[in-house]
Write a protein that holds these residues in place. Structure first.
Motif, PDB file in Angstrom:
ATOM      1  N   TYR A 190       0.834  -1.207   0.000  1.00  0.00           N
ATOM      2  CA  TYR A 190       0.000   0.000   0.000  1.00  0.00           C
ATOM      3  C   TYR A 190       0.868   1.256   0.000  1.00  0.00           C
ATOM      4  N   ASN A 191       1.888   1.310   0.854  1.00  0.00           N
ATOM      5  CA  ASN A 191       2.769   2.485   0.894  1.00  0.00           C
ATOM      6  C   ASN A 191       3.446   2.717  -0.448  1.00  0.00           C
ATOM      7  N   VAL A 192       3.880   1.652  -1.083  1.00  0.00           N
ATOM      8  CA  VAL A 192       4.523   1.765  -2.393  1.00  0.00           C
ATOM      9  C   VAL A 192       3.522   2.290  -3.423  1.00  0.00           C
ATOM     10  N   MET A 193       2.315   1.757  -3.411  1.00  0.00           N
ATOM     11  CA  MET A 193       1.290   2.219  -4.356  1.00  0.00           C
ATOM     12  C   MET A 193       1.039   3.716  -4.181  1.00  0.00           C
ATOM     13  N   GLN A 194       0.970   4.157  -2.948  1.00  0.00           N
ATOM     14  CA  GLN A 194       0.711   5.575  -2.693  1.00  0.00           C
ATOM     15  C   GLN A 194       1.839   6.458  -3.223  1.00  0.00           C
ATOM     16  N   VAL A 195       3.074   6.040  -3.065  1.00  0.00           N
ATOM     17  CA  VAL A 195       4.183   6.892  -3.498  1.00  0.00           C
ATOM     18  C   VAL A 195       4.357   6.899  -5.019  1.00  0.00           C
ATOM     19  N   VAL A 196       4.016   5.810  -5.693  1.00  0.00           N
ATOM     20  CA  VAL A 196       4.197   5.785  -7.153  1.00  0.00           C
ATOM     21  C   VAL A 196       2.940   6.229  -7.902  1.00  0.00           C
ATOM     22  N   LYS A 197       1.866   6.500  -7.183  1.00  0.00           N
ATOM     23  CA  LYS A 197       0.610   6.932  -7.813  1.00  0.00           C
ATOM     24  C   LYS A 197       0.869   8.114  -8.748  1.00  0.00           C
ATOM     25  N   GLY A 198       0.428   7.967  -9.986  1.00  0.00           N
ATOM     26  CA  GLY A 198       0.615   9.007 -10.986  1.00  0.00           C
ATOM     27  C   GLY A 198       1.960   8.976 -11.687  1.00  0.00           C
ATOM     28  N   ASN A 199       2.860   8.114 -11.237  1.00  0.00           N
ATOM     29  CA  ASN A 199       4.198   8.035 -11.830  1.00  0.00           C
ATOM     30  C   ASN A 199       4.417   6.806 -12.694  1.00  0.00           C
ATOM     31  N   VAL A 200       3.484   5.864 -12.665  1.00  0.00           N
ATOM     32  CA  VAL A 200       3.579   4.651 -13.473  1.00  0.00           C
ATOM     33  C   VAL A 200       2.237   4.398 -14.149  1.00  0.00           C
ATOM     34  N   ASP A 201       2.214   3.396 -15.013  1.00  0.00           N
ATOM     35  CA  ASP A 201       1.002   3.104 -15.771  1.00  0.00           C
ATOM     36  C   ASP A 201       0.084   2.100 -15.082  1.00  0.00           C
ATOM     37  N   TYR A 202       0.672   1.146 -14.338  1.00  0.00           N
ATOM     38  CA  TYR A 202      -0.116   0.070 -13.731  1.00  0.00           C
ATOM     39  C   TYR A 202       0.349  -0.209 -12.311  1.00  0.00           C
ATOM     40  N   TYR A 203      -0.609  -0.648 -11.488  1.00  0.00           N
ATOM     41  CA  TYR A 203      -0.376  -0.854 -10.063  1.00  0.00           C
ATOM     42  C   TYR A 203      -0.842  -2.246  -9.656  1.00  0.00           C
ATOM     43  N   TRP A 204       0.048  -2.991  -8.973  1.00  0.00           N
ATOM     44  CA  TRP A 204      -0.269  -4.323  -8.467  1.00  0.00           C
ATOM     45  C   TRP A 204       0.096  -4.327  -6.991  1.00  0.00           C
ATOM     46  N   GLN A 205      -0.917  -4.252  -6.160  1.00  0.00           N
ATOM     47  CA  GLN A 205      -0.692  -4.169  -4.718  1.00  0.00           C
ATOM     48  C   GLN A 205      -0.674  -5.547  -4.092  1.00  0.00           C
ATOM     49  N   THR A 206       0.327  -5.769  -3.260  1.00  0.00           N
ATOM     50  CA  THR A 206       0.416  -7.008  -2.508  1.00  0.00           C
ATOM     51  C   THR A 206      -0.372  -6.890  -1.207  1.00  0.00           C
ATOM     52  N   TYR A 207      -0.874  -8.001  -0.751  1.00  0.00           N
ATOM     53  CA  TYR A 207      -1.522  -8.064   0.555  1.00  0.00           C
ATOM     54  C   TYR A 207      -0.475  -7.868   1.657  1.00  0.00           C
ATOM     55  N   ALA A 208       0.693  -8.451   1.427  1.00  0.00           N
ATOM     56  CA  ALA A 208       1.775  -8.369   2.418  1.00  0.00           C
ATOM     57  C   ALA A 208       2.141  -6.910   2.662  1.00  0.00           C
ATOM     58  N   TRP A 209       2.351  -6.574   3.895  1.00  0.00           N
ATOM     59  CA  TRP A 209       2.809  -5.259   4.338  1.00  0.00           C
ATOM     60  C   TRP A 209       1.802  -4.136   4.109  1.00  0.00           C
ATOM     61  N   SER A 210       0.606  -4.436   3.639  1.00  0.00           N
ATOM     62  CA  SER A 210      -0.381  -3.380   3.386  1.00  0.00           C
ATOM     63  C   SER A 210      -1.256  -3.097   4.604  1.00  0.00           C
ATOM     64  N   ARG A 211      -1.159  -3.952   5.624  1.00  0.00           N
ATOM     65  CA  ARG A 211      -1.848  -3.742   6.902  1.00  0.00           C
ATOM     66  C   ARG A 211      -3.342  -3.479   6.739  1.00  0.00           C
ATOM     67  N   GLY A 212      -3.953  -4.205   5.805  1.00  0.00           N
ATOM     68  CA  GLY A 212      -5.390  -4.112   5.596  1.00  0.00           C
ATOM     69  C   GLY A 212      -5.842  -2.956   4.723  1.00  0.00           C
ATOM     70  N   HIS A 213      -4.922  -2.095   4.314  1.00  0.00           N
ATOM     71  CA  HIS A 213      -5.278  -0.967   3.445  1.00  0.00           C
ATOM     72  C   HIS A 213      -5.265  -1.426   1.991  1.00  0.00           C
TER      73      HIS A 213
END
Length: 108
Positions: free
Chosen positions: A77-100
């Protein structure tokens, strides 16, 4: 997905992004992956706020070197938030996302 260690902040830099993008693009062309499709690059660890600028540098390197493919990122989740708008596609892992769950991701 392309992953070459990327399981710690020590593996992420602009130079590593450039190197990984070139290697991934070479592999994609070798196996006949259609141009214009996504190559996902892994950020495969529990990224903390102190790591986010290095992750962006890594992505900048990828984007500067990847010519014929779209950029995807795999990470928490933290990685997705920081790269938002900077890449074309997003694949979020369950691991380390703490339910977000980011509301803009393509895969989880």
């Amino acid at each position: 997905m392309f992953q070459k260690s990327n399981n710690g902040i020590q593996f992420l830099s602009k130079e590593q992004g450039i190197s990984h993008a070139k290697e991934a693009e070479g592999f994609a062309k070798t196996v006949g992956q259609p141009e214009g499709t996504a190559i996902y690059f892994a950020v495969d660890f529990d990224a903390q706020s102190s790591h986010l600028s290095k992750i962006l540098e890594f992505v900048e390197g990828i984007k500067s070197a990847l010519k014929d493919y779209k950029v995807g990122v795999y990470g928490s989740y933290n990685v997705m938030q920081v790269v938002k708008g900077n890449v074309d596609y997003y694949w979020q892992t369950y691991a380390w996302s703490r339910g977000h769950v980011a509301d803009f991701i393509h895969m989880r």
